[in-house]
Write a protein that holds these residues in place. Structure first.
Motif, PDB file in Angstrom:
ATOM      1  N   GLN A 179      -5.451   9.394   1.353  1.00  0.00           N
ATOM      2  CA  GLN A 179      -5.713   8.148   2.047  1.00  0.00           C
ATOM      3  C   GLN A 179      -4.757   7.052   1.569  1.00  0.00           C
ATOM      4  N   ARG A 180      -4.553   6.075   2.429  1.00  0.00           N
ATOM      5  CA  ARG A 180      -3.735   4.933   2.046  1.00  0.00           C
ATOM      6  C   ARG A 180      -4.469   4.158   0.954  1.00  0.00           C
ATOM      7  N   GLU A 181      -3.710   3.728  -0.064  1.00  0.00           N
ATOM      8  CA  GLU A 181      -4.319   3.010  -1.172  1.00  0.00           C
ATOM      9  C   GLU A 181      -3.534   1.748  -1.494  1.00  0.00           C
ATOM     10  N   TRP A 191       1.094  -4.977   9.476  1.00  0.00           N
ATOM     11  CA  TRP A 191       1.614  -3.846   8.694  1.00  0.00           C
ATOM     12  C   TRP A 191       3.067  -3.562   9.059  1.00  0.00           C
ATOM     13  N   TYR A 195       0.852  -1.170   0.000  1.00  0.00           N
ATOM     14  CA  TYR A 195       0.000   0.000   0.000  1.00  0.00           C
ATOM     15  C   TYR A 195       0.898   1.234   0.000  1.00  0.00           C
ATOM     16  N   ARG A 196       0.314   2.373  -0.306  1.00  0.00           N
ATOM     17  CA  ARG A 196       1.055   3.620  -0.201  1.00  0.00           C
ATOM     18  C   ARG A 196       0.146   4.734   0.282  1.00  0.00           C
ATOM     19  N   GLN A 197       0.777   5.711   0.897  1.00  0.00           N
ATOM     20  CA  GLN A 197       0.029   6.871   1.373  1.00  0.00           C
ATOM     21  C   GLN A 197       0.836   8.120   1.084  1.00  0.00           C
ATOM     22  N   TYR A 237       5.456   3.840   1.426  1.00  0.00           N
ATOM     23  CA  TYR A 237       4.977   2.533   0.995  1.00  0.00           C
ATOM     24  C   TYR A 237       4.983   1.568   2.180  1.00  0.00           C
ATOM     25  N   TYR A 238       3.854   0.883   2.359  1.00  0.00           N
ATOM     26  CA  TYR A 238       3.675  -0.018   3.487  1.00  0.00           C
ATOM     27  C   TYR A 238       3.474  -1.450   2.994  1.00  0.00           C
ATOM     28  N   GLY A 291       6.664   1.198   7.152  1.00  0.00           N
ATOM     29  CA  GLY A 291       6.644   2.088   5.993  1.00  0.00           C
ATOM     30  C   GLY A 291       8.035   2.483   5.550  1.00  0.00           C
TER      31      GLY A 291
END
Length: 126
Positions: free
Chosen positions: A44-46, A116, A37-39, A93-94, A119
């Motif tokens: 918002q995180r996507e 998670w 995911y990325r924010q 990036y997560y 990041g």
């Protein structure tokens, strides 16, 4: 019980490439799926990309054809190869892992967890 450690982020010029890596460790019983995911700031995180234990992948439209997700199930690692990077890819990036884990021994019970990482920042700029 489950720890995720990401690496590979940094500063890159537009059009460049980076490879992110995420290693999972702990009392993992089974990994069902892994994802990135990325924010971006103020957003918002996507979901960027995901991969199941069976190897099925899915990508956000914005990265389709430029990013590739892969995994090593034995090593409990997931990778994100990012090519043709654009300034709009700038974000933290997560790593995300959908997994089951145990405490002490699986005979005492198996628990579901959506884990998670901390990041890793990616900045695309000239």
């Amino acid at each position: 019980q489950v720890q995720l450690v990401e690496s590979g982020g940094g500063l890159v010029q537009p059009g460049g490439s980076l490879r992110l890596s995420c290693a999972a460790s702990g009392s993992i019983f089974e990994i069902n799926a892994m994802a990135w995911y990325r924010q971006a700031p103020g957003k918002q995180r996507e979901l960027v990309a995901g991969i199941t234990s069976g190897g099925n992948t899915n990508y956000a439209d914005s990265v389709q054809g430029r990013f590739t997700i892969s995994s090593d199930n034995d090593e409990k690692r997931v990778y994100l190869q990012m090519n043709s990077l654009k300034p709009e890819d700038t974000a933290v990036y997560y790593c995300n892992v959908n997994t089951t884990y145990y405490i002490g021994s699986p005979v005492f019970g198996i628990y579901a967890l959506d884990a998670w990482g901390q990041g890793t920042p990616v900045t695309v700029s000239s």
